[in-house]
Enzyme design. Sequence first.
Site, PDB file in Angstrom:
ATOM      1  N   ARG A  39       7.827 -14.014  12.366  1.00  0.00           N
ATOM      2  CA  ARG A  39       7.265 -13.721  11.044  1.00  0.00           C
ATOM      3  C   ARG A  39       7.505 -14.925  10.139  1.00  0.00           C
ATOM      4  O   ARG A  39       8.362 -15.756  10.420  1.00  0.00           O
ATOM      5  CB  ARG A  39       7.919 -12.453  10.470  1.00  0.00           C
ATOM      6  N   LYS A  84       0.846  -1.206   0.000  1.00  0.00           N
ATOM      7  CA  LYS A  84       0.000   0.000   0.000  1.00  0.00           C
ATOM      8  C   LYS A  84       0.872   1.243   0.000  1.00  0.00           C
ATOM      9  O   LYS A  84       0.575   2.237  -0.655  1.00  0.00           O
ATOM     10  CB  LYS A  84      -0.891  -0.010   1.248  1.00  0.00           C
ATOM     11  N   CYS A 135      11.641  -2.332   6.732  1.00  0.00           N
ATOM     12  CA  CYS A 135      12.605  -1.596   7.572  1.00  0.00           C
ATOM     13  C   CYS A 135      12.146  -0.160   7.812  1.00  0.00           C
ATOM     14  O   CYS A 135      12.088   0.305   8.944  1.00  0.00           O
ATOM     15  CB  CYS A 135      13.973  -1.631   6.891  1.00  0.00           C
ATOM     16  N   HIS A 188      41.153   7.971  25.907  1.00  0.00           N
ATOM     17  CA  HIS A 188      40.673   7.864  27.290  1.00  0.00           C
ATOM     18  C   HIS A 188      39.975   9.152  27.705  1.00  0.00           C
ATOM     19  O   HIS A 188      40.493  10.228  27.425  1.00  0.00           O
ATOM     20  CB  HIS A 188      41.855   7.608  28.216  1.00  0.00           C
ATOM     21  N   ASP A 190      14.079 -11.452   3.671  1.00  0.00           N
ATOM     22  CA  ASP A 190      13.318 -12.262   4.626  1.00  0.00           C
ATOM     23  C   ASP A 190      12.592 -13.442   3.978  1.00  0.00           C
ATOM     24  O   ASP A 190      12.331 -14.443   4.643  1.00  0.00           O
ATOM     25  CB  ASP A 190      12.259 -11.403   5.336  1.00  0.00           C
TER      26      ASP A 190
HETATM   27  C1  FAD Z   1       9.436  -4.591  14.377  1.00  0.00           C
HETATM   28  C2  FAD Z   1      10.664  -4.929  13.569  1.00  0.00           C
HETATM   29  C3  FAD Z   1      11.872  -4.318  13.865  1.00  0.00           C
HETATM   30  C4  FAD Z   1      13.013  -4.622  13.116  1.00  0.00           C
HETATM   31  N1  FAD Z   1      14.194  -4.014  13.448  1.00  0.00           N
HETATM   32  C5  FAD Z   1      15.308  -4.308  12.755  1.00  0.00           C
HETATM   33  C6  FAD Z   1      16.546  -3.679  13.068  1.00  0.00           C
HETATM   34  O1  FAD Z   1      16.637  -2.868  13.982  1.00  0.00           O
HETATM   35  N2  FAD Z   1      17.633  -3.983  12.314  1.00  0.00           N
HETATM   36  C7  FAD Z   1      17.580  -4.905  11.304  1.00  0.00           C
HETATM   37  O2  FAD Z   1      18.595  -5.145  10.664  1.00  0.00           O
HETATM   38  N3  FAD Z   1      16.411  -5.507  10.977  1.00  0.00           N
HETATM   39  C8  FAD Z   1      15.282  -5.234  11.680  1.00  0.00           C
HETATM   40  N4  FAD Z   1      14.102  -5.830  11.326  1.00  0.00           N
HETATM   41  C9  FAD Z   1      14.077  -6.771  10.184  1.00  0.00           C
HETATM   42  C10 FAD Z   1      14.129  -6.020   8.853  1.00  0.00           C
HETATM   43  O3  FAD Z   1      13.157  -5.000   8.850  1.00  0.00           O
HETATM   44  C11 FAD Z   1      13.930  -6.977   7.703  1.00  0.00           C
HETATM   45  O4  FAD Z   1      14.863  -8.036   7.798  1.00  0.00           O
HETATM   46  C12 FAD Z   1      14.119  -6.314   6.341  1.00  0.00           C
HETATM   47  O5  FAD Z   1      13.395  -5.124   6.260  1.00  0.00           O
HETATM   48  C13 FAD Z   1      13.692  -7.287   5.245  1.00  0.00           C
HETATM   49  O6  FAD Z   1      13.822  -6.690   3.978  1.00  0.00           O
HETATM   50  P1  FAD Z   1      13.197  -7.433   2.716  1.00  0.00           P
HETATM   51  O7  FAD Z   1      13.624  -6.676   1.521  1.00  0.00           O
HETATM   52  O8  FAD Z   1      13.470  -8.877   2.775  1.00  0.00           O
HETATM   53  O9  FAD Z   1      11.622  -7.331   2.907  1.00  0.00           O
HETATM   54  P2  FAD Z   1      10.655  -6.061   2.895  1.00  0.00           P
HETATM   55  O10 FAD Z   1      11.338  -4.828   3.321  1.00  0.00           O
HETATM   56  O11 FAD Z   1       9.438  -6.507   3.635  1.00  0.00           O
HETATM   57  O12 FAD Z   1      10.316  -5.863   1.346  1.00  0.00           O
HETATM   58  C14 FAD Z   1       9.462  -6.714   0.659  1.00  0.00           C
HETATM   59  C15 FAD Z   1       8.613  -5.869  -0.270  1.00  0.00           C
HETATM   60  O13 FAD Z   1       7.969  -6.712  -1.203  1.00  0.00           O
HETATM   61  C16 FAD Z   1       6.679  -6.193  -1.457  1.00  0.00           C
HETATM   62  N5  FAD Z   1       5.875  -7.312  -1.990  1.00  0.00           N
HETATM   63  C17 FAD Z   1       5.457  -8.418  -1.343  1.00  0.00           C
HETATM   64  N6  FAD Z   1       4.786  -9.228  -2.184  1.00  0.00           N
HETATM   65  C18 FAD Z   1       4.774  -8.617  -3.399  1.00  0.00           C
HETATM   66  C19 FAD Z   1       4.256  -8.956  -4.674  1.00  0.00           C
HETATM   67  N7  FAD Z   1       3.590 -10.091  -4.888  1.00  0.00           N
HETATM   68  N8  FAD Z   1       4.428  -8.090  -5.702  1.00  0.00           N
HETATM   69  C20 FAD Z   1       5.110  -6.921  -5.521  1.00  0.00           C
HETATM   70  N9  FAD Z   1       5.616  -6.547  -4.330  1.00  0.00           N
HETATM   71  C21 FAD Z   1       5.472  -7.395  -3.284  1.00  0.00           C
HETATM   72  C22 FAD Z   1       6.219  -5.690  -0.098  1.00  0.00           C
HETATM   73  O14 FAD Z   1       5.194  -4.730  -0.247  1.00  0.00           O
HETATM   74  C23 FAD Z   1       7.515  -5.108   0.461  1.00  0.00           C
HETATM   75  O15 FAD Z   1       7.651  -3.737   0.208  1.00  0.00           O
HETATM   76  C24 FAD Z   1      12.938  -5.546  12.042  1.00  0.00           C
HETATM   77  C25 FAD Z   1      11.716  -6.158  11.722  1.00  0.00           C
HETATM   78  C26 FAD Z   1      10.593  -5.853  12.476  1.00  0.00           C
HETATM   79  C27 FAD Z   1       9.294  -6.517  12.131  1.00  0.00           C
END
Ligand code: FAD
Length: 473
Positions: free
Chosen positions: A276, A38, A44, A449, A316
């Site tokens: 998750r 959305k 992140c 220090h 992830d």
């Molecule tokens: C509360 C919380 C705190 C966190 N704090 C930390 C921290 O301090 N430090 C740290 O390193 N990590 C932290 N993390 C983990 C970190 O946020 C994730 O590991 C990271 O953001 C994962 O990135 P990603 O690209 O795999 O997924 P995402 O950032 O989730 O990106 C996936 C994207 O794919 C899109 N998508 C999904 N399905 C489709 C589809 N069919 N078609 C098109 N688009 C799609 C989604 O909309 C999303 O934007 C935290 C997680 C949470 C839940």
Amino acid sequence: MHQFDFDVAIIGAGSGGCGASRTTAAAGLKTAVIEGGKEVGGLCILRGCMPTKALLYMAEVAHVVKNAGPFGVGVKNFSLNFKKAMARKNRLIKEFADYRVQQLNSGKYKFIRANAKFRDPHTLELIPLPGNGKMPSIITAKNFVIATGSAVAPSPLCQLHDLGCLNSDSALSLNKLPKSLIVLGGGPTACEFAQFFARFGVRVTMVQRSAHILHDFDADASAVIESVFRREGIRLFTGTRLLDAKRKGKSKTIIFEHNRKTVSVSAEEVLFALGRIPNTRSLGLENAGVRTTANGTVIANGRMQTSAPHIYTAGDCCGKYEIVHVAIHQGEVAGCNIARPNSTCTDYRLIIFVVFTDPQLAFVGLTERAATAQGIPFLSASYPFNDHGKSIIMNAMDGFVKLLADPKSGEIIGGACAGPMGGDLIHEIVAAIAKRMTVHELAAMPHYHPTLAEIWTYPAEELAAQIDRPSRA
Ligand SMILES: Cc1cc2nc3c(=O)[nH]c(=O)nc-3n(C[C@H](O)[C@H](O)[C@H](O)COP(=O)(O)OP(=O)(O)OC[C@H]3O[C@@H](n4cnc5c(N)ncnc54)[C@H](O)[C@@H]3O)c2cc1C
């Protein structure tokens, strides 16, 4: 030769997708990035690292102000304004997300707002988002990167589902603080939320299945946070088994087994922080020959290549570690291998873990538990913050630093910090491990220090004294 619309199509514009798209676009490949959320920004920025750390920092400021007595600072009329804290968090998140949108629209690649699903191994069906104008309904590409992230795991008890719980997404958009809260889980997200809410005046109870919270860390590090949490008034139950969940009027009750007794705890809200799962169910992976594990984790090799050799993955959705720097690294590895097949592999030697509680917990390389489990010989030494000049000055005396070294060569193979600025302090040991430094070299390095960083020299000196004739293999 088959003609495709794009050299690479990347599904998901989070940390993993952005790491991949930067790499393929820089290599001159015609790249499409498809984002179906959305809002644009990824976990992140929108609901993960940045909003939680913004709130935790505000809670830390509140805690310092409230406890400023020992510094000779008196605060009259101390008050907490949750609405203001949330408004600041929302403003910061909007700025970060706007910047991400700018980057995605920079023209280096085609940015498409739609949900993607594989129709066949080289074709994506695009399901448009409302209000995003005319767009193609399918695209084809030679290569793909699946970077669709994760979703909140389903609850292990159907009663919890019926009860209606907050999760890490909905907790970040509360308008009003609950008076009391039960946090289910003991991982980083559970601990960070527990401390944030407790410091904002909510009565918090944590219920954790394993014997310690934060069980990826050595037990001595987890114990530091457990004792701080208890001192700050968080009720903490570890070694529990969930039995039931009930609602009575406005109150929610969790029933669990603890020390062989049935315990029941009630609160206004329950925060479900039990992890998750990969967000891969609706991607039509079966149409593309991409295999997953039973819980939907995309299976990949060290080059981030899936069972369909032209389809790669990152972040992830392919599990292993749910951390931003890993998602970016995996995205870059996927992008490099698409540009130059078989050119690089993931390297998790320098993986860092940080929990942004106060005190913070961090480690890099091996923990004692991991080294023992893997049969890797090590020597370890720790030094406490309650005997260190700078932390005494700061009245930040909980915790310690720890180093692990190879007993023969003295090479540093692990470092941990439970203490003030732990997430920053650990980076000295990241650099040391990256450059394969020995404890002798770290101990000999100048440290100003009095600084917090100076504390690393004590365990380094202790270990160096034990390994007086280091020999490299
Ligand atoms: C509360 C919380 C705190 C966190 N704090 C930390 C921290 O301090 N430090 C740290 O390193 N990590 C932290 N993390 C983990 C970190 O946020 C994730 O590991 C990271 O953001 C994962 O990135 P990603 O690209 O795999 O997924 P995402 O950032 O989730 O990106 C996936 C994207 O794919 C899109 N998508 C999904 N399905 C489709 C589809 N069919 N078609 C098109 N688009 C799609 C989604 O909309 C999303 O934007 C935290 C997680 C949470 C839940």
